[in-house]
Scaffold this motif. Structure first.
Motif, mmCIF file in Angstrom:
data_model
loop_
_atom_site.group_PDB
_atom_site.id
_atom_site.type_symbol
_atom_site.label_atom_id
_atom_site.label_comp_id
_atom_site.label_asym_id
_atom_site.label_seq_id
_atom_site.Cartn_x
_atom_site.Cartn_y
_atom_site.Cartn_z
ATOM 1 N N LEU A 116 7.585 -3.404 11.169
ATOM 2 C CA LEU A 116 6.346 -4.143 10.958
ATOM 3 C C LEU A 116 5.178 -3.454 11.666
ATOM 4 O O LEU A 116 4.099 -3.279 11.088
ATOM 5 N N MET A 117 5.375 -3.034 12.905
ATOM 6 C CA MET A 117 4.313 -2.342 13.626
ATOM 7 C C MET A 117 3.985 -0.996 12.970
ATOM 8 O O MET A 117 2.822 -0.596 12.884
ATOM 9 N N GLY A 118 5.009 -0.316 12.466
ATOM 10 C CA GLY A 118 4.795 0.946 11.774
ATOM 11 C C GLY A 118 3.998 0.766 10.494
ATOM 12 O O GLY A 118 3.089 1.550 10.200
ATOM 13 N N ILE A 119 4.321 -0.261 9.733
ATOM 14 C CA ILE A 119 3.604 -0.473 8.471
ATOM 15 C C ILE A 119 2.160 -0.889 8.743
ATOM 16 O O ILE A 119 1.249 -0.519 7.997
ATOM 17 N N ILE A 120 1.928 -1.612 9.824
ATOM 18 C CA ILE A 120 0.547 -1.970 10.194
ATOM 19 C C ILE A 120 -0.240 -0.701 10.534
ATOM 20 O O ILE A 120 -1.386 -0.542 10.104
ATOM 21 N N MET A 121 0.360 0.212 11.306
ATOM 22 C CA MET A 121 -0.325 1.479 11.615
ATOM 23 C C MET A 121 -0.586 2.270 10.338
ATOM 24 O O MET A 121 -1.669 2.839 10.162
ATOM 25 N N ASN A 122 0.404 2.312 9.443
ATOM 26 C CA ASN A 122 0.215 3.043 8.188
ATOM 27 C C ASN A 122 -0.926 2.457 7.370
ATOM 28 O O ASN A 122 -1.723 3.192 6.788
ATOM 29 N N PHE A 123 -1.005 1.145 7.307
ATOM 30 C CA PHE A 123 -2.108 0.533 6.567
ATOM 31 C C PHE A 123 -3.447 0.836 7.233
ATOM 32 O O PHE A 123 -4.455 1.035 6.546
ATOM 33 N N ALA A 124 -3.487 0.894 8.559
ATOM 34 C CA ALA A 124 -4.730 1.252 9.247
ATOM 35 C C ALA A 124 -5.160 2.663 8.849
ATOM 36 O O ALA A 124 -6.349 2.917 8.612
ATOM 37 N N TYR A 125 -4.206 3.578 8.757
ATOM 38 C CA TYR A 125 -4.537 4.950 8.337
ATOM 39 C C TYR A 125 -4.987 4.964 6.880
ATOM 40 O O TYR A 125 -5.946 5.666 6.531
ATOM 41 N N PHE A 149 -6.351 2.447 5.202
ATOM 42 C CA PHE A 149 -7.674 1.814 5.149
ATOM 43 C C PHE A 149 -8.760 2.794 5.574
ATOM 44 O O PHE A 149 -9.899 2.686 5.152
ATOM 45 N N SER A 150 -8.381 3.750 6.436
ATOM 46 C CA SER A 150 -9.349 4.725 6.947
ATOM 47 C C SER A 150 -9.540 5.911 5.999
ATOM 48 O O SER A 150 -10.235 6.861 6.339
ATOM 49 N N GLY A 151 -8.902 5.864 4.852
ATOM 50 C CA GLY A 151 -9.097 6.899 3.851
ATOM 51 C C GLY A 151 -8.104 8.042 3.901
ATOM 52 O O GLY A 151 -8.230 9.009 3.164
ATOM 53 N N THR A 152 -7.095 7.942 4.763
ATOM 54 C CA THR A 152 -6.082 8.996 4.858
ATOM 55 C C THR A 152 -4.985 8.734 3.849
ATOM 56 O O THR A 152 -4.553 7.601 3.685
ATOM 57 N N VAL A 153 -4.531 9.752 3.192
ATOM 58 C CA VAL A 153 -3.424 9.586 2.256
ATOM 59 C C VAL A 153 -2.177 10.207 2.857
ATOM 60 O O VAL A 153 -1.244 9.512 3.199
ATOM 61 N N SER A 154 -2.117 11.503 2.986
ATOM 62 C CA SER A 154 -1.004 12.214 3.603
ATOM 63 C C SER A 154 0.332 11.609 3.174
ATOM 64 O O SER A 154 0.549 11.371 1.996
ATOM 65 N N ILE A 155 1.224 11.324 4.132
ATOM 66 C CA ILE A 155 2.526 10.734 3.800
ATOM 67 C C ILE A 155 2.544 9.229 4.047
ATOM 68 O O ILE A 155 3.586 8.594 3.957
ATOM 69 N N ASN A 156 1.386 8.656 4.347
ATOM 70 C CA ASN A 156 1.342 7.245 4.707
ATOM 71 C C ASN A 156 1.806 6.313 3.599
ATOM 72 O O ASN A 156 2.500 5.332 3.865
ATOM 73 N N ALA A 157 1.458 6.590 2.363
ATOM 74 C CA ALA A 157 1.892 5.730 1.262
ATOM 75 C C ALA A 157 3.408 5.779 1.116
ATOM 76 O O ALA A 157 4.060 4.744 0.903
ATOM 77 N N LYS A 177 -14.933 8.330 13.191
ATOM 78 C CA LYS A 177 -16.254 8.700 12.673
ATOM 79 C C LYS A 177 -16.150 9.196 11.229
ATOM 80 O O LYS A 177 -17.011 8.890 10.396
ATOM 81 N N GLY A 178 -15.094 9.958 10.942
ATOM 82 C CA GLY A 178 -14.882 10.426 9.571
ATOM 83 C C GLY A 178 -14.633 9.278 8.612
ATOM 84 O O GLY A 178 -15.134 9.272 7.476
ATOM 85 N N ALA A 179 -13.864 8.291 9.064
ATOM 86 C CA ALA A 179 -13.597 7.118 8.219
ATOM 87 C C ALA A 179 -14.871 6.320 7.985
ATOM 88 O O ALA A 179 -15.125 5.856 6.875
ATOM 89 N N ILE A 180 -15.677 6.173 9.030
ATOM 90 C CA ILE A 180 -16.946 5.436 8.896
ATOM 91 C C ILE A 180 -17.858 6.149 7.902
ATOM 92 O O ILE A 180 -18.486 5.521 7.047
ATOM 93 N N ALA A 181 -17.906 7.476 7.992
ATOM 94 C CA ALA A 181 -18.732 8.255 7.067
ATOM 95 C C ALA A 181 -18.230 8.141 5.630
ATOM 96 O O ALA A 181 -19.022 8.211 4.684
#
Length: 171
Positions: free
Chosen positions: A105-114, A116-124, A47-51
Motif C-alpha cells: 500500500l505504501m509503495g503504490i501510494i509512492m508510485n501514484f505520487a510519481y 501524478f508528478s508526470g513521471t512514467v518510467s516503470i511506475n505504471a 520544480k519540474g513537476a510544477i512546471a
C-alpha cells in the motif's frame, strides 16, 4: 473465481512471492541509490513537476502542482528524506514479506505520487504488479515472514482480550 485463486492458491502465492521480491528489490535499490549519493534532493523533481502543470497539454494536474508548490517544495528536505527512507523500508518489507499488504500500500501510494508528478518510467508497471499483491491479501506474504508474524499477532490479540477478528490466513 479469480479472487479466490489469487487469495488462496499456493502456486499463486509462489508467483506473488516472485513479484513481491522483484518490487522490493526495485524499491530497495532506488532508495539505497538515493542514500548512497549523500545529497538526494527532491526539490528539482518537484520544480519540474510544477512546471509541467502549465501549457497547452499539462502533464501534471493543477491540484497536485499546488500541493507540490505550497506544501512539498517548502519542506523539500523532509520530503526528500521521507522518499528515500520510504523506498528503503518498502523494499526491505517486500523482500522479507513482512507486513506485505501495508508495504505494498505504501509503495503504490509512492508510485501514484510519481505518476501524478508526470513521471512514467516503470511506475505504471509497478502499480499494476502491486495491485496483485494488495488484492491477494495474506497470500502475497505467505512465502515470507508474514507466514509466522500474522498468526502470532492474531494469537496476541486474542490473548490480550481484543475481539477475535482475525486476519484470514491460508494453510
Amino acid at each position: 473465481m479469480w479472487n479466490h485463486f489469487i487469495r488462496h492458491n499456493k502456486y499463486a502465492g509462489a508467483v506473488l512471492a516472485v513479484i513481491r521480491v522483484y518490487l522490493g528489490y526495485t524499491w530497495l535499490t532506488a532508495g539505497i541509490g538515493k542514500w548512497m549519493s549523500g545529497s538526494f534532493d527532491a526539490s528539482g523533481f518537484m520544480k519540474g513537476a510544477i512546471a509541467s502543470a502549465s501549457g497547452e497539454n499539462p502533464a501534471v494536474q493543477g491540484w497536485w502542482a499546488a500541493f507540490l508548490q505550497h506544501i512539498a517544495l517548502p519542506n523539500a528536505e523532509l520530503f526528500s528524506n521521507v522518499v528515500m527512507i520510504g523506498e528503503i523500508l518498502v523494499g526491505m518489507a517486500l523482500i522479507l514479506g513482512v507486513f506485505t499488504n501495508f508495504a505494498a500500500l505504501m509503495g503504490i501510494i509512492m508510485n501514484f505520487a510519481y505518476l501524478f508528478s508526470g513521471t512514467v518510467s516503470i511506475n505504471a508497471q509497478m502499480v499494476l504488479l502491486t495491485t496483485f499483491l494488495i488484492v491477494a491479501g495474506f497470500n502475497a506474504g505467505k512465502f515470507g515472514l508474514d507466514r509466522w508474524i500474522i498468526p502470532f499477532m492474531n494469537r496476541k490479540l486474542v490473548k490480550n482480550g481484543t475481539p477475535k477478528k482475525k486476519v484470514r490466513t491460508v494453510h
